[in-house]
Scaffold this motif. Structure first.
Motif, PDB file in Angstrom:
ATOM      1  N   GLU A 141       0.820  -1.212   0.000  1.00 53.09           N
ATOM      2  CA  GLU A 141       0.000   0.000   0.000  1.00 53.09           C
ATOM      3  C   GLU A 141       0.855   1.263   0.000  1.00 53.09           C
ATOM      4  OE1 GLU A 141      -3.164   0.212  -0.361  1.00 53.09           O
ATOM      5  OE2 GLU A 141      -3.641  -1.924  -0.266  1.00 53.09           O
ATOM      6  N   GLU A 142       2.025   1.215   0.620  1.00 53.11           N
ATOM      7  CA  GLU A 142       2.869   2.405   0.717  1.00 53.11           C
ATOM      8  C   GLU A 142       3.580   2.709  -0.588  1.00 53.11           C
ATOM      9  OE1 GLU A 142       5.523   2.129   3.989  1.00 53.11           O
ATOM     10  OE2 GLU A 142       3.928   1.953   5.494  1.00 53.11           O
ATOM     11  N   THR A 143       4.128   1.671  -1.220  1.00 59.43           N
ATOM     12  CA  THR A 143       4.923   1.890  -2.436  1.00 59.43           C
ATOM     13  C   THR A 143       4.117   1.737  -3.724  1.00 59.43           C
ATOM     14  OG1 THR A 143       5.594  -0.441  -2.606  1.00 59.43           O
ATOM     15  CG2 THR A 143       6.947   1.010  -1.228  1.00 59.43           C
ATOM     16  N   GLY A 144       2.956   1.061  -3.636  1.00 58.65           N
ATOM     17  CA  GLY A 144       2.182   0.794  -4.842  1.00 58.65           C
ATOM     18  C   GLY A 144       2.837  -0.224  -5.745  1.00 58.65           C
ATOM     19  N   ARG A 145       3.742  -1.057  -5.184  1.00 57.21           N
ATOM     20  CA  ARG A 145       4.441  -2.080  -5.961  1.00 57.21           C
ATOM     21  C   ARG A 145       3.929  -3.469  -5.595  1.00 57.21           C
ATOM     22  NH1 ARG A 145       9.348  -0.270  -8.295  1.00 57.21           N
ATOM     23  NH2 ARG A 145       9.917   1.862  -7.692  1.00 57.21           N
ATOM     24  N   TYR A 146       4.066  -4.394  -6.546  1.00 50.85           N
ATOM     25  CA  TYR A 146       3.555  -5.758  -6.393  1.00 50.85           C
ATOM     26  C   TYR A 146       4.704  -6.736  -6.214  1.00 50.85           C
ATOM     27  CZ  TYR A 146      -0.893  -3.946  -8.188  1.00 50.85           C
ATOM     28  OH  TYR A 146      -2.053  -3.247  -8.361  1.00 50.85           O
ATOM     29  N   SER A 147       4.487  -7.732  -5.326  1.00 52.02           N
ATOM     30  CA  SER A 147       5.470  -8.797  -5.152  1.00 52.02           C
ATOM     31  C   SER A 147       4.753 -10.142  -5.181  1.00 52.02           C
ATOM     32  CB  SER A 147       6.237  -8.627  -3.843  1.00 52.02           C
ATOM     33  OG  SER A 147       5.358  -8.659  -2.732  1.00 52.02           O
ATOM     34  N   ILE A 148       5.442 -11.144  -5.708  1.00 49.65           N
ATOM     35  CA  ILE A 148       4.853 -12.470  -5.931  1.00 49.65           C
ATOM     36  C   ILE A 148       5.186 -13.413  -4.779  1.00 49.65           C
ATOM     37  CG2 ILE A 148       5.184 -14.559  -7.342  1.00 49.65           C
ATOM     38  CD1 ILE A 148       5.137 -12.849  -9.798  1.00 49.65           C
ATOM     39  N   ASP A 149       4.191 -14.202  -4.372  1.00 51.62           N
ATOM     40  CA  ASP A 149       4.408 -15.376  -3.527  1.00 51.62           C
ATOM     41  C   ASP A 149       4.537 -16.549  -4.495  1.00 51.62           C
ATOM     42  OD1 ASP A 149       3.894 -17.812  -2.132  1.00 51.62           O
ATOM     43  OD2 ASP A 149       2.877 -16.724  -0.534  1.00 51.62           O
ATOM     44  N   PHE A 150       5.766 -17.030  -4.709  1.00 53.87           N
ATOM     45  CA  PHE A 150       6.016 -17.968  -5.799  1.00 53.87           C
ATOM     46  C   PHE A 150       5.303 -19.306  -5.609  1.00 53.87           C
ATOM     47  CE2 PHE A 150       9.660 -15.039  -6.148  1.00 53.87           C
ATOM     48  CZ  PHE A 150       9.482 -14.653  -7.459  1.00 53.87           C
ATOM     49  N   GLU A 151       5.175 -19.776  -4.388  1.00 56.58           N
ATOM     50  CA  GLU A 151       4.474 -21.041  -4.175  1.00 56.58           C
ATOM     51  C   GLU A 151       2.992 -20.895  -4.497  1.00 56.58           C
ATOM     52  OE1 GLU A 151       3.642 -24.395  -0.670  1.00 56.58           O
ATOM     53  OE2 GLU A 151       5.062 -22.747  -0.320  1.00 56.58           O
ATOM     54  N   PHE A 184       1.700 -18.692  -6.403  1.00 54.53           N
ATOM     55  CA  PHE A 184       1.573 -18.389  -7.830  1.00 54.53           C
ATOM     56  C   PHE A 184       1.486 -19.683  -8.636  1.00 54.53           C
ATOM     57  CE2 PHE A 184       2.596 -16.813 -12.015  1.00 54.53           C
ATOM     58  CZ  PHE A 184       2.178 -15.491 -12.011  1.00 54.53           C
ATOM     59  N   GLY A 185       2.357 -20.655  -8.323  1.00 54.04           N
ATOM     60  CA  GLY A 185       2.328 -21.934  -9.030  1.00 54.04           C
ATOM     61  C   GLY A 185       1.011 -22.662  -8.839  1.00 54.04           C
ATOM     62  N   SER A 186       0.474 -22.632  -7.618  1.00 53.39           N
ATOM     63  CA  SER A 186      -0.821 -23.274  -7.362  1.00 53.39           C
ATOM     64  C   SER A 186      -1.933 -22.588  -8.135  1.00 53.39           C
ATOM     65  CB  SER A 186      -1.128 -23.244  -5.860  1.00 53.39           C
ATOM     66  OG  SER A 186      -0.176 -23.988  -5.130  1.00 53.39           O
ATOM     67  N   ALA A 187      -1.873 -21.268  -8.228  1.00 52.91           N
ATOM     68  CA  ALA A 187      -2.900 -20.518  -8.958  1.00 52.91           C
ATOM     69  C   ALA A 187      -2.850 -20.825 -10.454  1.00 52.91           C
ATOM     70  CB  ALA A 187      -2.728 -19.024  -8.713  1.00 52.91           C
ATOM     71  N   VAL A 188      -1.653 -21.044 -10.986  1.00 50.89           N
ATOM     72  CA  VAL A 188      -1.520 -21.435 -12.400  1.00 50.89           C
ATOM     73  C   VAL A 188      -2.274 -22.737 -12.641  1.00 50.89           C
ATOM     74  CG1 VAL A 188       0.105 -22.285 -14.139  1.00 50.89           C
ATOM     75  CG2 VAL A 188       0.638 -20.216 -12.857  1.00 50.89           C
ATOM     76  N   ASP A 189      -2.099 -23.722 -11.764  1.00 50.35           N
ATOM     77  CA  ASP A 189      -2.759 -25.017 -11.930  1.00 50.35           C
ATOM     78  C   ASP A 189      -4.272 -24.898 -11.798  1.00 50.35           C
ATOM     79  OD1 ASP A 189      -0.319 -26.185 -12.299  1.00 50.35           O
ATOM     80  OD2 ASP A 189      -0.230 -27.168 -10.344  1.00 50.35           O
ATOM     81  N   SER A 190      -4.743 -24.170 -10.787  1.00 52.03           N
ATOM     82  CA  SER A 190      -6.194 -24.093 -10.557  1.00 52.03           C
ATOM     83  C   SER A 190      -6.899 -23.321 -11.663  1.00 52.03           C
ATOM     84  CB  SER A 190      -6.486 -23.472  -9.190  1.00 52.03           C
ATOM     85  OG  SER A 190      -5.988 -22.143  -9.102  1.00 52.03           O
ATOM     86  N   LEU A 191      -6.272 -22.252 -12.166  1.00 50.19           N
ATOM     87  CA  LEU A 191      -6.903 -21.500 -13.253  1.00 50.19           C
ATOM     88  C   LEU A 191      -6.852 -22.297 -14.555  1.00 50.19           C
ATOM     89  CD1 LEU A 191      -8.339 -19.033 -14.270  1.00 50.19           C
ATOM     90  CD2 LEU A 191      -6.132 -17.858 -14.488  1.00 50.19           C
ATOM     91  N   SER A 192      -5.775 -23.051 -14.783  1.00 50.11           N
ATOM     92  CA  SER A 192      -5.711 -23.929 -15.958  1.00 50.11           C
ATOM     93  C   SER A 192      -6.893 -24.890 -15.943  1.00 50.11           C
ATOM     94  CB  SER A 192      -4.394 -24.716 -15.960  1.00 50.11           C
ATOM     95  OG  SER A 192      -3.275 -23.876 -16.080  1.00 50.11           O
ATOM     96  N   ASN A 193      -7.138 -25.492 -14.796  1.00 51.30           N
ATOM     97  CA  ASN A 193      -8.238 -26.444 -14.661  1.00 51.30           C
ATOM     98  C   ASN A 193      -9.576 -25.782 -14.964  1.00 51.30           C
ATOM     99  OD1 ASN A 193     -10.501 -27.678 -12.878  1.00 51.30           O
ATOM    100  ND2 ASN A 193      -8.982 -29.315 -12.981  1.00 51.30           N
ATOM    101  N   ARG A 194      -9.785 -24.595 -14.422  1.00 47.74           N
ATOM    102  CA  ARG A 194     -11.072 -23.915 -14.594  1.00 47.74           C
ATOM    103  C   ARG A 194     -11.330 -23.561 -16.056  1.00 47.74           C
ATOM    104  NH1 ARG A 194     -14.320 -20.962 -11.083  1.00 47.74           N
ATOM    105  NH2 ARG A 194     -16.305 -20.553 -12.130  1.00 47.74           N
ATOM    106  N   LEU A 195     -10.343 -23.032 -16.721  1.00 46.89           N
ATOM    107  CA  LEU A 195     -10.525 -22.608 -18.115  1.00 46.89           C
ATOM    108  C   LEU A 195     -10.720 -23.806 -19.040  1.00 46.89           C
ATOM    109  CD1 LEU A 195      -7.843 -19.773 -18.207  1.00 46.89           C
ATOM    110  CD2 LEU A 195     -10.321 -19.491 -18.146  1.00 46.89           C
ATOM    111  N   LEU A 196      -9.942 -24.855 -18.842  1.00 46.99           N
ATOM    112  CA  LEU A 196     -10.100 -26.047 -19.674  1.00 46.99           C
ATOM    113  C   LEU A 196     -11.469 -26.691 -19.466  1.00 46.99           C
ATOM    114  CD1 LEU A 196      -6.542 -27.580 -19.183  1.00 46.99           C
ATOM    115  CD2 LEU A 196      -7.485 -26.747 -21.348  1.00 46.99           C
ATOM    116  N   THR A 197     -11.958 -26.669 -18.239  1.00 43.18           N
ATOM    117  CA  THR A 197     -13.270 -27.241 -17.948  1.00 43.18           C
ATOM    118  C   THR A 197     -14.384 -26.430 -18.600  1.00 43.18           C
ATOM    119  OG1 THR A 197     -12.442 -28.107 -15.844  1.00 43.18           O
ATOM    120  CG2 THR A 197     -14.823 -27.963 -16.106  1.00 43.18           C
ATOM    121  N   LEU A 198     -14.281 -25.116 -18.528  1.00 41.22           N
ATOM    122  CA  LEU A 198     -15.286 -24.264 -19.177  1.00 41.22           C
ATOM    123  C   LEU A 198     -15.342 -24.545 -20.677  1.00 41.22           C
ATOM    124  CD1 LEU A 198     -14.661 -20.836 -17.389  1.00 41.22           C
ATOM    125  CD2 LEU A 198     -16.765 -22.185 -17.281  1.00 41.22           C
ATOM    126  N   GLN A 199     -14.177 -24.688 -21.300  1.00 31.23           N
ATOM    127  CA  GLN A 199     -14.163 -24.967 -22.735  1.00 31.23           C
ATOM    128  C   GLN A 199     -14.733 -26.344 -23.034  1.00 31.23           C
ATOM    129  OE1 GLN A 199     -10.032 -24.164 -23.989  1.00 31.23           O
ATOM    130  NE2 GLN A 199     -10.831 -22.349 -25.014  1.00 31.23           N
TER     131      GLN A 199
END
Length: 560
Positions: free
Chosen positions: A484-494, A496-511
């Motif tokens: 909030e102070e700097t307005g910059r973003y930082s990644i939680d890498f673990e 992030f990897g889980s979110a890649v898998d869960s969003l992959s699943n959701r999009l493939l299922t919708l299709q």
């Protein structure tokens, strides 16, 4: 399909061409023409003048010194042919541009109209930026502006979803269909002639055969044979992507294709580095994080992956934000039989990285993580995005229809989102397989910076919606946080990897489910820009960071 009337009779009866179907009414009626801008005083500018400078100028001047005299002459012909695609896209997007352009004396305003192919800002949700113009029709000029979705769905014409046709209205009020090959007959005849002349100069017989088949396709409206032939073109230094291809401009149904062209020069050194990855698609398909029925199709492996420098963009390719990678053909039948070709446009990609992505990362990414912003990661993220278009399934799990048909106008956004996220998933798989030596952290941080770059194209575009889906999903999953102070973003890498898998699943299922309503609800929930992100992107604008690039191109620039 009914036999068409002779060309001279079509023109005599209908002006713009095309035989009306049986339900169109009296065949002696004339079609109602799309409204065109009439010559008038210069329209008032509705935006701040600073908005006119959001595109950074970039010259397309690749090194053509290795080409023979015949090859240079061929490139000139391909650029000539591409200029026809430019004119036809104007007509599809806006109509006749001459009166509008003639009314504008201000060079900056005119340039902004030209890059938007009309008075609507493509990188701001197609909002009008000139006074006197209403909102852009969702169906552009592919359909009558007063046609409703319900009217179209009730129309009994069996060919109404032909992607190579326009819908017009007769004076009786009935709809009728006009193939592109009829509606734009004169221009396509000239384009066909130029492609045939270019084929006579081609040093690659496979490329020459493709040019001849594409020339024929322009007149017949059947592009599959030329798409198949294009898949076999591997030994050429000059490349051409040409014709009515993408359906982004049709935001009513996502069906009609827009005219475009790319003239490209192969970078053989980079291409050799990439050639092995298409053969890994079956293994990557099996590793997708989704149930088996959503990855049951076997992706084609007769595909290639190459790097190019762009020589010329035209039409849909040149509108608004510039494409930096291509994955074609779109025909699902060709994809299943032969796969696709992936073309990475290295010089335009480099320009966007240097002039846009790096400055945005400096502004919005947490300083300790800025070390992970690299061109190699950017190049690979874009490359594997294109490779990922070949993964998943092209037909719904019930086998009743293609995903494109089932999801209609939602498909482009979901497909682009799928390619974004599966591309990241593939990179992780390849690193585990020791087939890619990149740093996964580089790919993740560069991907987040890439969202900040590309979502500025507008959240209403297919790519913009895909980026908002990724941003909001990852935020919800705790994959990154904002200071909030700097307005910059930082990644939680673990995370992030889980979110890649869960969003992959959701999009493939919708299709795979092909559920139009569920997909619409998903996009309604996730494809929205949070207020805080909008404020951060405004900071990028205030810092003078361009939104995209404007191409300075042509025969003279290329040295022809």
């Amino acid at each position: 399909m009914r036999k068409l009337l002779p060309a001279f009779l079509i023109i005599f009866l209908f002006g713009c061409g095309g035989e009306p179907p049986a339900d169109a009414g009296n065949e002696t009626e004339t079609p109602v023409q799309a409204q065109q801008a009439t010559e008038s005083p210069a329209p008032e500018l509705l935006i701040d003048r600073e908005r006119l400078s959001i595109y950074h100028p970039v010259e397309l001047k690749p090194d053509l010194s290795g080409l023979s005299t015949g090859q240079l002459e061929m490139v000139g012909l391909l650029i000539d042919a591409s200029e026809i695609m430019e004119d036809l896209f104007w007509r599809q997007s806006f109509g006749d541009p001459a009166p509008l352009l003639a009314s504008i004396d201000d060079a900056e305003v005119r340039a902004f109209v030209e890059i938007n192919y009309g008075p609507w800002d493509r990188l701001n949700g197609n909002q009008p930026f000139l006074a006197g113009f209403d909102d852009k029709p969702a169906g552009a000029q592919f359909y009558p502006e007063d046609m409703t979705r319900e009217e179209f769905e009730a129309w009994s014409n069996p060919d109404k979803r032909n992607p190579y046709s326009v819908v017009r209205r007769l004076e009786s009020g009935n709809l009728f269909l006009v193939p592109y090959s009829t509606a734009f007959r004169e221009e396509l005849m000239q384009a066909s002639k130029l492609l045939r002349e270019a084929s006579d100069l081609a040093e690659s017989e496979a490329f020459a055969a493709y040019l001849r088949l594409r020339a024929s396709a322009l007149m017949s409206g059947d592009y599959r044979e030329s798409d198949m032939a294009w898949m076999d073109v591997r030994d050429n230094d000059i490349e051409l992507v040409y014709g009515p291809i993408e359906s982004y401009e049709d935001q009513l149904f996502g069906t009609r294709t827009a005219f475009e062209a790319f003239v490209l020069l192969k970078d053989r050194e980079w291409s050799q580095r990439l050639e092995k990855y298409a053969g890994l698609l079956p293994a990557l398909q099996r590793g997708l994080p989704v149930a088996d029925q959503y990855k049951a199709e076997e992706p084609g492996t007769d595909a290639d992956l190459n790097a190019y420098d762009a020589i010329y963009y035209a039409g849909d390719a040149n509108a608004g934000a510039k494409t930096i990678a291509i994955n074609l053909p779109n025909d699902e039948t060709v994809q299943l039989e032969k796969g696709t070709r992936r073309l990475q446009l290295k010089n335009t990609m480099r320009a966007k990285f240097d002039h846009i992505l790096v400055p945005i990362a400096d502004l919005l990414i947490d300083e300790p993580q800025q070390q992970h912003i690299t061109f190699d990661a950017f190049f690979a993220n874009v490359m594997f995005h294109e490779v990922a278009h070949g993964l998943g399934i092209k037909f719904t799990v019930d086998g009743e229809q293609s995903v494109r048909e089932a999801l209609a106008e939602h498909q482009s956004a979901i497909e682009e989102g799928k390619a974004d996220i599966l591309g990241l998933h593939m990179i992780g798989q390849l690193i585990e397989m020791q087939e890619w030596d990149g740093d996964l952290y580089d790919h993740h941080v560069t991907f987040l910076a890439g969202i900040f770059r590309s979502v500025r194209f507008g959240a209403s575009s297919a790519h913009g919606k895909a980026n908002m889906v990724a941003f909001n999903w990852f935020l919800e999953q705790g994959a990154f946080e904002r200071n909030e102070e700097t307005g910059r973003y930082s990644i939680d890498f673990e995370a992030f990897g889980s979110a890649v898998d869960s969003l992959s699943n959701r999009l493939l299922t919708l299709q795979g489910d092909g559920d139009y309503a569920a997909t619409g609800a998903f996009l309604e929930q996730y494809a929205q820009m949070p207020e805080v992100l909008e404020q951060d992107l405004a900071r990028a604008g205030q810092a003078g960071i361009p939104v995209d690039i404007r191409l300075i191109q042509g025969k003279g620039v290329a040295g022809l």
